[in-house]
Scaffold this active site. Sequence first.
Site, PDB file in Angstrom:
ATOM      1  N   HIS A  35      41.784 -14.148  -6.121  1.00  0.00           N
ATOM      2  CA  HIS A  35      42.227 -13.953  -4.735  1.00  0.00           C
ATOM      3  C   HIS A  35      42.241 -15.318  -4.062  1.00  0.00           C
ATOM      4  CE1 HIS A  35      37.856 -13.844  -4.933  1.00  0.00           C
ATOM      5  NE2 HIS A  35      37.941 -14.562  -3.830  1.00  0.00           N
TER       6      HIS A  35
ATOM      7  N   HIS B  91      43.722 -22.813  -3.180  1.00  0.00           N
ATOM      8  CA  HIS B  91      43.862 -22.751  -4.629  1.00  0.00           C
ATOM      9  C   HIS B  91      43.376 -21.391  -5.123  1.00  0.00           C
ATOM     10  CE1 HIS B  91      39.676 -23.807  -3.967  1.00  0.00           C
ATOM     11  NE2 HIS B  91      39.420 -23.240  -5.133  1.00  0.00           N
TER      12      HIS B  91
END
Length: 192
Positions: free
Chosen positions: A44, A130
């Site tokens: 996620h 990221h």
Amino acid sequence: MNAIRAFIAIELPESFRVALNNVMNRLRGGIPTGVRWVPAGNIHLTLQFLGETSPANLAMLSKSLPAVALRQRPFEFEIGGLGAFPNIRRPRVIWVGIQAPPALAELTRAIEVETSHLGYQIDGRAFSPHLTLGRVNQSASPRDVAEISNVLTQSAVQSLGKIQVESINIYRSDLNPNGSVYTTLATFPLGR
């Protein structure tokens, strides 16, 4: 009451989790040891890690975060690129990058400001979006680290596509011997 380990994040569609799992499988072929890979279902985009959080704070966040989300219009970001923190030569965290408009940083900053009212620290570092694929084991030998670095240097991840962001979530994270288990506690749609 017991504290709950929690974080605020953007969920990824299943098709992107499958694509990221394919990337990890490709990397695993060249990196047989030394990395704890994240289960694809757990990947996620973290906006803020809250850590051990009281149920009272989670209840207050569930009341205040909808307004933060509604102030932000939906936006999209692109997934692609491969890297490591602190760098490719000394990898500790292996990630796939995010190319996002300023809206993502604005949303993250608004969440930090809101959570700071409850005593959470504002991260002074620049937001570096990221998706974590794996973490290099602390016990990895220098030879393992050099091999991981070599594989990352020779690998590339082209664009995996764009994700439309329409909501943010609060997740509970329960640690167990097989890894973390994430449970969505609340979802807040972005404004229109």
